[in-house]
Design a protein around this motif. Structure first.
Motif, PDB file in Angstrom:
ATOM      1  N   ARG A 233       0.752  -0.910  -0.141  1.00  0.00           N
ATOM      2  CA  ARG A 233       0.086   0.008   0.400  1.00  0.00           C
ATOM      3  C   ARG A 233       0.883   1.056  -0.064  1.00  0.00           C
ATOM      4  O   ARG A 233       1.750   1.241   0.309  1.00  0.00           O
ATOM      5  CB  ARG A 233      -0.630  -0.236   1.580  1.00  0.00           C
ATOM      6  CG  ARG A 233      -1.371  -1.061   1.085  1.00  0.00           C
ATOM      7  CD  ARG A 233      -2.924  -0.850   2.459  1.00  0.00           C
ATOM      8  NE  ARG A 233      -1.782  -0.393   3.845  1.00  0.00           N
ATOM      9  CZ  ARG A 233      -0.417  -0.850   4.383  1.00  0.00           C
ATOM     10  NH1 ARG A 233      -0.004  -2.296   4.374  1.00  0.00           N
ATOM     11  NH2 ARG A 233      -0.219  -0.157   5.632  1.00  0.00           N
ATOM     12  N   ALA A 234       0.525   2.055  -1.106  1.00  0.00           N
ATOM     13  CA  ALA A 234       1.192   3.759  -0.840  1.00  0.00           C
ATOM     14  C   ALA A 234       0.284   4.381  -1.231  1.00  0.00           C
ATOM     15  O   ALA A 234      -0.997   4.140  -1.744  1.00  0.00           O
ATOM     16  CB  ALA A 234       2.066   3.559  -1.358  1.00  0.00           C
ATOM     17  N   GLY A 235       0.546   6.255  -0.866  1.00  0.00           N
ATOM     18  CA  GLY A 235      -0.297   6.737  -1.062  1.00  0.00           C
ATOM     19  C   GLY A 235       0.118   8.199  -1.571  1.00  0.00           C
ATOM     20  O   GLY A 235      -0.304   8.546  -3.041  1.00  0.00           O
ATOM     21  N   VAL A 236       1.166   8.442  -1.211  1.00  0.00           N
ATOM     22  CA  VAL A 236       1.205  10.424  -1.777  1.00  0.00           C
ATOM     23  C   VAL A 236       2.088  10.008  -2.044  1.00  0.00           C
ATOM     24  O   VAL A 236       2.402  10.773  -3.550  1.00  0.00           O
ATOM     25  CB  VAL A 236       1.749  10.951  -0.094  1.00  0.00           C
ATOM     26  CG1 VAL A 236       3.222   9.856  -0.409  1.00  0.00           C
ATOM     27  CG2 VAL A 236       2.018  11.882  -0.643  1.00  0.00           C
ATOM     28  N   TYR A 237       2.938   8.914  -3.221  1.00  0.00           N
ATOM     29  CA  TYR A 237       2.964   8.462  -4.986  1.00  0.00           C
ATOM     30  C   TYR A 237       2.460   9.100  -5.497  1.00  0.00           C
ATOM     31  O   TYR A 237       3.296   9.600  -6.887  1.00  0.00           O
ATOM     32  CB  TYR A 237       3.675   7.162  -4.639  1.00  0.00           C
ATOM     33  CG  TYR A 237       2.246   6.990  -5.323  1.00  0.00           C
ATOM     34  CD1 TYR A 237       2.402   6.608  -7.090  1.00  0.00           C
ATOM     35  CD2 TYR A 237       1.102   6.256  -4.525  1.00  0.00           C
ATOM     36  CE1 TYR A 237       1.569   5.741  -6.618  1.00  0.00           C
ATOM     37  CE2 TYR A 237       0.237   5.642  -5.058  1.00  0.00           C
ATOM     38  CZ  TYR A 237      -0.085   5.536  -6.061  1.00  0.00           C
ATOM     39  OH  TYR A 237      -0.989   4.692  -7.173  1.00  0.00           O
ATOM     40  N   VAL A 238       1.546   9.287  -5.082  1.00  0.00           N
ATOM     41  CA  VAL A 238       0.226   9.570  -6.907  1.00  0.00           C
ATOM     42  C   VAL A 238       0.335  11.335  -7.167  1.00  0.00           C
ATOM     43  O   VAL A 238       0.384  11.410  -8.169  1.00  0.00           O
ATOM     44  CB  VAL A 238      -0.992   9.734  -6.243  1.00  0.00           C
ATOM     45  CG1 VAL A 238      -1.952  10.083  -5.853  1.00  0.00           C
ATOM     46  CG2 VAL A 238      -1.809   8.765  -7.769  1.00  0.00           C
ATOM     47  N   LEU A 239       0.426  11.737  -5.942  1.00  0.00           N
ATOM     48  CA  LEU A 239       0.665  13.848  -6.683  1.00  0.00           C
ATOM     49  C   LEU A 239       2.801  14.254  -5.614  1.00  0.00           C
ATOM     50  O   LEU A 239       3.271  14.717  -6.798  1.00  0.00           O
ATOM     51  CB  LEU A 239      -0.221  14.647  -5.434  1.00  0.00           C
ATOM     52  CG  LEU A 239      -1.795  14.214  -6.197  1.00  0.00           C
ATOM     53  CD1 LEU A 239      -2.260  14.785  -5.048  1.00  0.00           C
ATOM     54  CD2 LEU A 239      -1.692  14.692  -7.520  1.00  0.00           C
ATOM     55  N   PHE A 240       3.208  12.784  -4.658  1.00  0.00           N
ATOM     56  CA  PHE A 240       4.264  13.201  -4.487  1.00  0.00           C
ATOM     57  C   PHE A 240       4.206  14.787  -3.802  1.00  0.00           C
ATOM     58  O   PHE A 240       3.109  15.494  -3.719  1.00  0.00           O
ATOM     59  CB  PHE A 240       5.579  13.656  -5.466  1.00  0.00           C
ATOM     60  CG  PHE A 240       5.887  12.615  -5.845  1.00  0.00           C
ATOM     61  CD1 PHE A 240       6.261  10.834  -4.732  1.00  0.00           C
ATOM     62  CD2 PHE A 240       6.209  11.739  -6.634  1.00  0.00           C
ATOM     63  CE1 PHE A 240       7.195  10.090  -4.559  1.00  0.00           C
ATOM     64  CE2 PHE A 240       6.514  10.758  -7.356  1.00  0.00           C
ATOM     65  CZ  PHE A 240       7.007   9.203  -5.761  1.00  0.00           C
ATOM     66  N   ASP A 241       5.254  15.176  -2.617  1.00  0.00           N
ATOM     67  CA  ASP A 241       5.197  16.476  -2.322  1.00  0.00           C
ATOM     68  C   ASP A 241       6.161  16.346  -2.007  1.00  0.00           C
ATOM     69  O   ASP A 241       7.448  15.977  -2.225  1.00  0.00           O
ATOM     70  CB  ASP A 241       4.307  16.560  -0.889  1.00  0.00           C
ATOM     71  CG  ASP A 241       4.769  15.149   0.057  1.00  0.00           C
ATOM     72  OD1 ASP A 241       5.322  15.156   0.109  1.00  0.00           O
ATOM     73  OD2 ASP A 241       2.971  15.163   0.526  1.00  0.00           O
ATOM     74  N   LEU A 242       6.672  17.753  -1.053  1.00  0.00           N
ATOM     75  CA  LEU A 242       8.563  18.363  -0.999  1.00  0.00           C
ATOM     76  C   LEU A 242       9.001  17.266   0.425  1.00  0.00           C
ATOM     77  O   LEU A 242      10.140  16.858   0.135  1.00  0.00           O
ATOM     78  CB  LEU A 242       8.563  20.255  -0.135  1.00  0.00           C
ATOM     79  CG  LEU A 242       7.761  21.144  -1.530  1.00  0.00           C
ATOM     80  CD1 LEU A 242       8.093  22.071  -0.863  1.00  0.00           C
ATOM     81  CD2 LEU A 242       8.847  20.811  -2.346  1.00  0.00           C
ATOM     82  N   VAL A 243       7.962  17.238   0.968  1.00  0.00           N
ATOM     83  CA  VAL A 243       8.835  16.807   2.042  1.00  0.00           C
ATOM     84  C   VAL A 243       9.557  14.884   1.390  1.00  0.00           C
ATOM     85  O   VAL A 243      10.236  14.194   1.811  1.00  0.00           O
ATOM     86  CB  VAL A 243       7.580  15.498   2.963  1.00  0.00           C
ATOM     87  CG1 VAL A 243       8.095  14.414   4.211  1.00  0.00           C
ATOM     88  CG2 VAL A 243       7.158  16.732   3.970  1.00  0.00           C
TER      89      VAL A 243
END
Length: 378
Positions: A233-243
């Motif tokens: 499972r992973a989530g933020v990869y779809v948009l990514f961010d500075l973190v």
């Protein structure tokens, strides 16, 4: 007439569709190569077109953080849903209603008390809930350590209580604190090995454990092998961010979410440009503050999305943001960014920034901006 980046009201959350699709394809191809199912965490976007793109690329089911997400995406035709938050007893009637409508909803627990409550409610209502046990593999948050005797107690409370013991789940959230490939790879292996070990202990105790579910964006992109794992499972990869950029699993050019904002004034003596994106637009998340590079409330880009090195959203009030240059103040900032100038700000945390908006504006390659609904609440 459709709005453009030049005419859209600000602040607005903009998704670069090409970047988003690249991120989706990158992760799915990696999971395919590692031989595991991929179950994206949709809490990042809470947006149907994004989730449809993830499923179209090959994802199997979704992960949610609220039962409202489960309700919403089940209505959109997604039936295989994992609710990856410890189950509170007062939500069991809602979970029951979802399952009786045909939703293949899976629950999560990490305590005997919770497991017994699920089993008691299930028996009383003639429902066999599928439940996973949360495993703590890095001391980050919730879960049972792989070697903890309580693991078998929870497993027996579910299995002997008439429920379906679906497997084990872990999330190496401490990966967000790392920034070296070797450390990320080591944590990915720790996450894998710990969750697999928990599964082995359950099976050795004659308890079923078909699912071994692991994942975070950094570890999913850093794992060398996933022997014994059934899904990631992973989530933020779809948009990514500075973190995630600071962690080292993407670059600024991969970040698909930005906030479009307008310059509304200046503080000449301070070298500030004032914009109409404050913390109500960017969120209060200062996730880069403890990392190797602090971006304030976000990285400043041109309207076309090109990073402006050294310029950050250094401060934020509710509806005002402060754009300034790191180091020496920019005495020419008013000339550089006149009133009316449009900028785009890359966020610290895509999930938190997205949550500030009722919709995204999806930017296609031809400059068109489609409206993509995003829902809120619990």
């Amino acid at each position: 007439m459709h709005p453009t980046l030049d005419t859209l009201d600000t602040p607005a959350a903009v998704i670069d569709v090409a970047r988003m699709q690249h991120n989706i394809d990158r992760m799915q191809q990696r999971m395919n190569a590692l031989g595991v199912r991929f179950r994206p965490h949709v809490k990042t976007s809470k947006c149907t077109p994004v989730v449809r793109a993830q499923l179209a690329a090959g994802a199997n089911g979704i992960t949610v953080s609220t039962l409202k997400e489960a309700e919403y995406f089940f209505a959109e035709g997604v039936a295989d849903i994992l609710y990856a938050v410890g189950m509170a007893a007062h939500r069991l009637p809602q979970a029951l209603a979802l399952r009786r409508r045909g939703c293949d909803l899976k629950l999560l627990t990490d305590s005997v008390a919770s497991a017994e409550a699920i089993a008691e409610f299930g028996r009383a209502n003639g429902e066999v809930f599928e439940v996973l046990i949360e495993i703590d593999t890095d001391g980050h948050r919730s879960g049972i350590w792989p070697e903890d005797p309580a693991l078998l107690d929870v497993g027996r409370a579910l299995h002997d209580g008439g429920m379906c013991l679906g497997g084990v789940l872990t999330h190496a959230g401490s990966s967000y604190e790392l920034d070296h490939p070797e450390a990320l790879s080591a944590l990915a292996e720790q996450e894998r090995a710990g969750c697999v070990r928990a599964a082995e202990r359950l099976r050795a105790a004659q308890l079923p454990c078909p699912m071994v579910s692991i994942g975070s964006t950094p570890t999913a992109l850093s794992a060398a092998q996933l022997d014994g794992v059934t899904e990631v499972r992973a989530g933020v990869y779809v948009l990514f961010d500075l973190v995630m950029s600071n962690v080292g699993v993407c670059t600024a050019d991969d970040i698909a979410l930005s906030v479009l904002t307008t310059v509304i004034g200046h503080q000449h003596d301070k070298g500030w440009a004032i914009v109409d994106a404050g913390w109500m637009a960017m969120s209060r998340d200062r996730g880069t503050q403890k990392q190797k590079r602090d971006y304030g409330y976000g990285q400043v880009c041109t309207i076309d999305g090109a990073v402006l090195p050294g310029y950050v959203l250094s401060g934020a009030n509710q509806e005002h943001g402060i754009v300034s240059r790191e180091g020496a103040p920019d005495a020419d900032i008013a000339a550089r960014f006149p009133v009316g100038t449009r900028l785009r700000i890359l966020p610290n945390h895509a999930c938190a920034t997205g949550a500030q908006f009722p919709e995204y504006r999806a930017l296609s390659g031809d400059g068109q901006l489609a409206a993509w609904e995003r829902f809120h609440g619990w």
